[in-house]
Design a protein around this motif. Structure first.
Motif, mmCIF file in Angstrom:
data_model
loop_
_atom_site.group_PDB
_atom_site.id
_atom_site.type_symbol
_atom_site.label_atom_id
_atom_site.label_comp_id
_atom_site.label_asym_id
_atom_site.label_seq_id
_atom_site.Cartn_x
_atom_site.Cartn_y
_atom_site.Cartn_z
ATOM 1 N N ARG A 37 -61.554 27.105 -32.723
ATOM 2 C CA ARG A 37 -60.522 27.770 -31.533
ATOM 3 C C ARG A 37 -59.096 27.953 -32.183
ATOM 4 N NH1 ARG A 37 -57.862 25.874 -27.718
ATOM 5 N NH2 ARG A 37 -59.821 24.216 -27.231
ATOM 6 N N ARG A 38 -59.278 25.856 -32.717
ATOM 7 C CA ARG A 38 -57.883 25.676 -33.113
ATOM 8 C C ARG A 38 -57.208 26.280 -34.360
ATOM 9 N NH1 ARG A 38 -59.323 20.331 -31.392
ATOM 10 N NH2 ARG A 38 -59.002 19.172 -29.566
ATOM 11 N N THR A 39 -58.586 26.187 -35.416
ATOM 12 C CA THR A 39 -58.134 27.192 -36.377
ATOM 13 C C THR A 39 -57.801 28.313 -36.464
ATOM 14 O OG1 THR A 39 -59.946 25.348 -37.579
ATOM 15 C CG2 THR A 39 -59.569 27.414 -39.234
ATOM 16 N N ARG A 40 -58.435 29.193 -35.719
ATOM 17 C CA ARG A 40 -57.842 30.761 -35.395
ATOM 18 C C ARG A 40 -56.673 30.510 -35.222
ATOM 19 N NH1 ARG A 40 -62.731 31.536 -33.852
ATOM 20 N NH2 ARG A 40 -62.311 30.663 -30.987
ATOM 21 N N SER A 41 -55.957 29.611 -34.311
ATOM 22 C CA SER A 41 -54.872 29.514 -34.236
ATOM 23 C C SER A 41 -53.326 28.859 -35.621
ATOM 24 C CB SER A 41 -53.818 28.820 -32.762
ATOM 25 O OG SER A 41 -53.777 28.090 -33.312
ATOM 26 N N LEU A 42 -54.363 28.906 -36.805
ATOM 27 C CA LEU A 42 -53.082 28.685 -37.799
ATOM 28 C C LEU A 42 -53.141 29.578 -38.815
ATOM 29 C CD1 LEU A 42 -54.341 24.979 -38.245
ATOM 30 C CD2 LEU A 42 -52.353 26.178 -37.078
ATOM 31 N N ASN A 43 -53.850 31.034 -38.218
ATOM 32 C CA ASN A 43 -54.407 32.197 -38.798
ATOM 33 C C ASN A 43 -54.491 31.502 -40.184
ATOM 34 O OD1 ASN A 43 -54.312 34.854 -39.785
ATOM 35 N ND2 ASN A 43 -51.645 34.499 -40.105
ATOM 36 N N LEU A 44 -55.471 31.230 -40.519
ATOM 37 C CA LEU A 44 -55.956 30.716 -42.174
ATOM 38 C C LEU A 44 -56.876 31.942 -42.598
ATOM 39 C CD1 LEU A 44 -57.262 27.063 -41.266
ATOM 40 C CD2 LEU A 44 -55.643 27.883 -43.239
ATOM 41 N N GLU A 45 -57.703 32.429 -42.205
ATOM 42 C CA GLU A 45 -57.648 34.098 -42.620
ATOM 43 C C GLU A 45 -57.332 34.243 -43.955
ATOM 44 O OE1 GLU A 45 -61.014 37.560 -41.801
ATOM 45 O OE2 GLU A 45 -59.875 36.074 -39.964
ATOM 46 N N THR A 46 -55.454 34.244 -43.627
ATOM 47 C CA THR A 46 -54.699 35.186 -44.517
ATOM 48 C C THR A 46 -55.022 34.801 -46.130
ATOM 49 O OG1 THR A 46 -53.629 35.551 -42.721
ATOM 50 C CG2 THR A 46 -52.529 35.693 -44.331
ATOM 51 N N PRO A 47 -54.772 33.168 -46.336
ATOM 52 C CA PRO A 47 -55.167 32.952 -47.468
ATOM 53 C C PRO A 47 -56.352 33.377 -47.961
ATOM 54 C CG PRO A 47 -54.931 31.098 -46.040
ATOM 55 C CD PRO A 47 -54.600 32.891 -45.615
ATOM 56 N N TYR A 48 -57.240 33.406 -46.965
ATOM 57 C CA TYR A 48 -58.781 33.985 -47.670
ATOM 58 C C TYR A 48 -58.466 35.186 -48.120
ATOM 59 C CZ TYR A 48 -60.885 29.473 -46.724
ATOM 60 O OH TYR A 48 -61.073 28.128 -46.231
ATOM 61 N N LYS A 49 -57.708 35.715 -47.872
ATOM 62 C CA LYS A 49 -58.138 37.237 -47.910
ATOM 63 C C LYS A 49 -57.067 37.250 -49.073
ATOM 64 C CE LYS A 49 -58.494 39.427 -43.324
ATOM 65 N NZ LYS A 49 -58.259 39.868 -42.258
ATOM 66 N N GLU A 50 -55.881 36.836 -49.462
ATOM 67 C CA GLU A 50 -54.894 36.925 -50.377
ATOM 68 C C GLU A 50 -55.666 36.543 -52.142
ATOM 69 O OE1 GLU A 50 -51.029 36.112 -48.255
ATOM 70 O OE2 GLU A 50 -51.613 34.384 -49.222
ATOM 71 N N LEU A 51 -56.685 35.327 -51.445
ATOM 72 C CA LEU A 51 -57.291 35.320 -53.284
ATOM 73 C C LEU A 51 -58.416 36.205 -52.950
ATOM 74 C CD1 LEU A 51 -57.510 31.152 -52.425
ATOM 75 C CD2 LEU A 51 -56.010 32.467 -54.422
ATOM 76 N N GLY A 52 -58.708 36.850 -51.927
ATOM 77 C CA GLY A 52 -59.690 37.821 -52.286
ATOM 78 C C GLY A 52 -61.414 37.047 -52.097
ATOM 79 N N MET A 53 -60.917 36.341 -51.128
ATOM 80 C CA MET A 53 -62.543 34.969 -51.159
ATOM 81 C C MET A 53 -62.424 35.310 -49.428
ATOM 82 S SD MET A 53 -61.405 32.075 -53.421
ATOM 83 C CE MET A 53 -61.470 32.269 -55.472
ATOM 84 N N GLU A 54 -62.632 36.146 -48.877
ATOM 85 C CA GLU A 54 -62.915 35.852 -47.591
ATOM 86 C C GLU A 54 -64.010 35.157 -47.121
ATOM 87 O OE1 GLU A 54 -61.067 40.096 -48.491
ATOM 88 O OE2 GLU A 54 -61.332 38.593 -49.467
ATOM 89 N N ASP A 55 -64.981 36.114 -47.878
ATOM 90 C CA ASP A 55 -66.432 35.893 -47.931
ATOM 91 C C ASP A 55 -66.858 34.229 -47.670
ATOM 92 O OD1 ASP A 55 -66.905 38.137 -48.456
ATOM 93 O OD2 ASP A 55 -68.148 37.825 -50.036
ATOM 94 N N TRP A 56 -65.875 33.661 -48.348
ATOM 95 C CA TRP A 56 -65.262 31.844 -48.158
ATOM 96 C C TRP A 56 -65.253 31.601 -46.283
ATOM 97 C CZ3 TRP A 56 -67.825 27.869 -50.590
ATOM 98 C CH2 TRP A 56 -67.723 27.974 -52.056
ATOM 99 N N TYR A 57 -64.461 32.606 -46.069
ATOM 100 C CA TYR A 57 -64.169 32.555 -44.397
ATOM 101 C C TYR A 57 -64.508 33.166 -43.158
ATOM 102 C CZ TYR A 57 -60.625 31.811 -39.682
ATOM 103 O OH TYR A 57 -60.731 31.081 -39.423
ATOM 104 N N HIS A 58 -65.882 31.960 -43.176
ATOM 105 C CA HIS A 58 -67.653 32.991 -42.150
ATOM 106 C C HIS A 58 -68.060 31.994 -41.674
ATOM 107 C CE1 HIS A 58 -70.736 35.323 -41.442
ATOM 108 N NE2 HIS A 58 -69.555 36.453 -41.735
ATOM 109 N N PRO A 59 -68.297 31.857 -40.658
ATOM 110 C CA PRO A 59 -68.986 31.093 -39.799
ATOM 111 C C PRO A 59 -70.401 30.654 -40.466
ATOM 112 C CG PRO A 59 -68.964 32.140 -37.635
ATOM 113 C CD PRO A 59 -67.907 33.365 -39.788
ATOM 114 N N HIS A 60 -71.072 31.553 -41.504
ATOM 115 C CA HIS A 60 -72.300 31.563 -42.174
ATOM 116 C C HIS A 60 -72.150 30.650 -43.996
ATOM 117 C CE1 HIS A 60 -74.378 34.083 -39.222
ATOM 118 N NE2 HIS A 60 -74.078 32.814 -38.222
ATOM 119 N N ALA A 61 -70.712 30.855 -44.288
ATOM 120 C CA ALA A 61 -70.645 30.629 -45.432
ATOM 121 C C ALA A 61 -71.183 28.509 -45.619
ATOM 122 C CB ALA A 61 -69.068 30.366 -45.883
ATOM 123 N N TYR A 62 -71.279 28.273 -44.834
ATOM 124 C CA TYR A 62 -71.751 26.983 -45.142
ATOM 125 C C TYR A 62 -72.601 26.611 -45.966
ATOM 126 C CZ TYR A 62 -74.675 26.033 -41.421
ATOM 127 O OH TYR A 62 -75.671 26.489 -39.841
#
Length: 272
Positions: free
Chosen positions: A222-247
């Motif tokens: 929840r804290r992380t979502r409020s930081l809008n961190l998905e945006t840089p992943y999308k800008e890098l074309g690496m949104e697959d790394w921003y996912h609960p199962h990426a680990y």
């Protein structure tokens, strides 16, 4: 960016281990604030930051006379039972100002005189190597957990430009290994990395912990979502790394070079 430094006289240093740190009796923060100011840091959304009225990463408070206070608190805590310490939970104990102020070193000196049962040093700074002499005295009562979120320094610069370079951290882990200091690499949070990353880590550590925003920010993401961190992943074309199962993808890569008992997931990897 200009950094503001201040001095405080803390009334207490040892805090009860709760939540993500429930495996520890206490947490210990030599400083308040953090000059590394990583974009993904969950502390940005904690009261210590939100009540400050200044951007996270622009200020650091140095705790004065910390060693004397800690000596008393440690003695009192040990009289009640085992003491395990996580250092640190809301700052990096090796702030650049630590070169001059030596607060963390003074606390480690107290620990060598009156050792806790265990202390984990969570850092991303090569400065920890300065204290090899004290870490050697603590022997198996200490573990250094070095944050190495990626092996790609261009990715590090995108998410945490003020943090130490990746190569410097790997070099420090190599020095710790050579000295016989227990250490792990903390891929936390999980950032995009190359396929060669596991091999690189294997050369400097025999223990790895993988954590991400969803498991490790103390609020289920929840804290992380409020930081809008998905945006840089999308800008890098690496949104697959921003996912609960990426680990899981990272863990499978690690299994190619590490034994299963050398790979830890989230909270388990940080426990004593």
């Amino acid at each position: 960016m200009k950094l503001e430094y201040g001095y405080t006289m803390p009334k207490t240093l040892l805090n009860k281990g709760t939540g993500f740190l429930a495996g520890y009796t206490h947490s210990l923060n030599p400083y308040t604030g953090c000059s590394f100011g990583c974009s993904y840091c969950y502390v940005r959304k904690m009261p210590v930051s939100t009540f400050r009225g200044a951007e996270w990463g622009t200020w650091v408070d140095i705790k004065k006379e910390a060693a004397e206070l800690f000596r008393k608190e440690l003695r009192r805590a040990k009289s009640k039972g085992p003491v395990t310490i996580f250092m640190s939970s809301s700052t990096d104990p090796y702030q650049p100002i630590e070169y001059k102020e030596r607060v963390t070193r003074s606390l480690l000196e107290v620990m060598t005189e009156d050792p806790p049962d265990f202390v984990l040093l969570q850092t991303r700074s090569p400065l920890v190597e300065r204290d090899l002499d004290l870490l050697l005295q603590l022997k198996n009562r200490v573990r250094v957990s070095m944050t190495v979120e990626t092996d790609l320094d261009e990715i590090r610069k995108r998410f945490s430009p003020a943090a130490p370079p990746i190569q410097a951290r790997l070099k420090t882990l190599k020095a710790l290994k050579a000295a016989g200091i227990p250490a792990q690499a903390a891929i936390a949070p999980l950032l995009p990395s190359s396929e060669a990353f596991p091999e690189l880590l294997k050369s400097v550590v025999n223990r790895v912990c993988v954590d991400d925003y969803f498991m490790g920010d103390g609020s289920g993401g929840r804290r992380t979502r409020s930081l809008n961190l998905e945006t840089p992943y999308k800008e890098l074309g690496m949104e697959d790394w921003y996912h609960p199962h990426a680990y899981r993808f990272m863990v499978e890569r690690l299994k190619r070079v590490f034994a299963e008992n050398q790979i830890f997931i989230s909270q388990k990897g940080f426990e004593p």
